[in-house]
Design a protein around this motif. Structure first.
Motif, PDB file in Angstrom:
ATOM      1  N   VAL A 161       0.857  -1.051   0.074  1.00 27.92           N
ATOM      2  CA  VAL A 161      -0.007   0.052   0.000  1.00 27.92           C
ATOM      3  C   VAL A 161       1.101   1.066   0.136  1.00 27.92           C
ATOM      4  N   LEU A 162       1.021   2.111  -1.152  1.00 28.35           N
ATOM      5  CA  LEU A 162       1.677   3.283  -1.032  1.00 28.35           C
ATOM      6  C   LEU A 162       0.729   4.398  -0.497  1.00 28.35           C
ATOM      7  N   THR A 163       1.386   5.119   0.339  1.00 29.49           N
ATOM      8  CA  THR A 163       0.841   6.086   1.402  1.00 29.49           C
ATOM      9  C   THR A 163       1.019   7.555   0.807  1.00 29.49           C
ATOM     10  N   LYS A 164       0.245   8.437   1.158  1.00 28.47           N
ATOM     11  CA  LYS A 164       0.725  10.102   0.980  1.00 28.47           C
ATOM     12  C   LYS A 164       0.553  10.182  -0.688  1.00 28.47           C
ATOM     13  N   HIS A 165      -0.444   9.507  -1.351  1.00 29.12           N
ATOM     14  CA  HIS A 165      -0.719   9.912  -2.627  1.00 29.12           C
ATOM     15  C   HIS A 165      -0.914  11.345  -2.911  1.00 29.12           C
ATOM     16  N   ASP A 166      -1.577  12.159  -1.937  1.00 21.84           N
ATOM     17  CA  ASP A 166      -1.884  13.400  -2.105  1.00 21.84           C
ATOM     18  C   ASP A 166      -0.506  14.557  -2.290  1.00 21.84           C
ATOM     19  N   GLU A 167       0.338  13.963  -1.974  1.00 22.35           N
ATOM     20  CA  GLU A 167       1.720  14.487  -1.640  1.00 22.35           C
ATOM     21  C   GLU A 167       2.708  14.511  -2.663  1.00 22.35           C
ATOM     22  N   LEU A 168       2.303  13.801  -3.905  1.00 26.22           N
ATOM     23  CA  LEU A 168       3.147  13.458  -5.028  1.00 26.22           C
ATOM     24  C   LEU A 168       2.533  14.420  -5.986  1.00 26.22           C
ATOM     25  N   LYS A 169       3.309  14.681  -7.026  1.00 22.26           N
ATOM     26  CA  LYS A 169       2.736  15.417  -8.090  1.00 22.26           C
ATOM     27  C   LYS A 169       2.286  14.359  -9.110  1.00 22.26           C
TER      28      LYS A 169
END
Length: 221
Positions: A161-169
């Protein structure tokens, strides 16, 4: 015979599964203190500060189910949560594992966590899958590879599960996903799909619930 169901078919099942009660029931600081076997268990592992507590809270629609802290290494035991009812009647247990890879924790404590996780992963018959959280901004690190090694050696099915999707472009996300899948390519116990999530926006949370609901259905079939 019932037709094969796709992941999207389990979205509503996942929503309903996690709409029910979820309560803390047990904490284990050593393998001899694990609770008796019960319903299937889903474990969550990841580096310290990867956002594991925030994800568990988002997954269960709670704000304080798992303790969120800005101090890495706060989870120091296996925390068990009953989903869908009281102990003895619950459908599933969620297991919050100690975060790994935090150097400021004493070596003795790190060693004890390692023994606890090793014993749990290798000997827990009710463990259905481990979800390993990876910070999407940083990708797979050597300490994550060590966790993959342990899971492979323990023959425990695991999914990333990859987290912090919102913090990547937006332009970065496909590359991160591809690199993660490449790191899993020759891993015998790794599930060949990843889920990109954000505890802040809710991105990927329904998909994660659906994956768990599908796993539960397959195990109970």
């Amino acid at each position: 015979m019932e037709a094969t169901r796709s992941m999207t078919d389990f979205l509503e099942d996942g929503r309903l599964l996690f709409a029910g009660p979820c309560e803390f029931i047990f904490a284990s600081a050593k393998s001899s203190d694990l609770p008796p076997l019960g319903p299937p268990e889903i474990a969550f592992a990841g580096r310290s500060n990867v956002g594991k507590s925030s994800l568990l809270n988002a997954l269960t629609n709670r704000k304080t189910l798992a303790r969120v802290s800005h101090t890495p290494g706060r989870t120091q035991q296996l925390n068990f949560f009953a989903l869908g009812g009281q102990p003895g009647a619950e459908r599933l247990r969620l297991v919050d594992m100690p975060g790994y890879g935090y150097a400021a924790v004493g070596k003795e404590k790190v060693a004890s966590w390692g023994v606890l996780m090793h014993d749990y992963l290798r000997g827990r018959a009710s463990l259905a899958r481990a979800f390993v959280l990876i910070d999407g901004r940083r990708g797979v690190k050597p300490v994550d590879e060590e966790m993959f090694d342990l899971l492979d050696q323990s023959a425990v099915s695991y999914q990333i599960v990859l987290t912090k999707h919102d913090e990547l472009k937006v332009s970065e996300r496909a590359g991160v996903a591809a690199a993660t899948l490449a790191a899993l390519a020759k891993r015998p116990a790794a599930y060949p799909e990843i889920i990109f999530t954000s505890s802040q926006t809710g991105e990927g949370i329904p998909a994660l619930r659906a994956a768990i609901a599908q796993l539960l259905a397959e195990r109970n079939a």
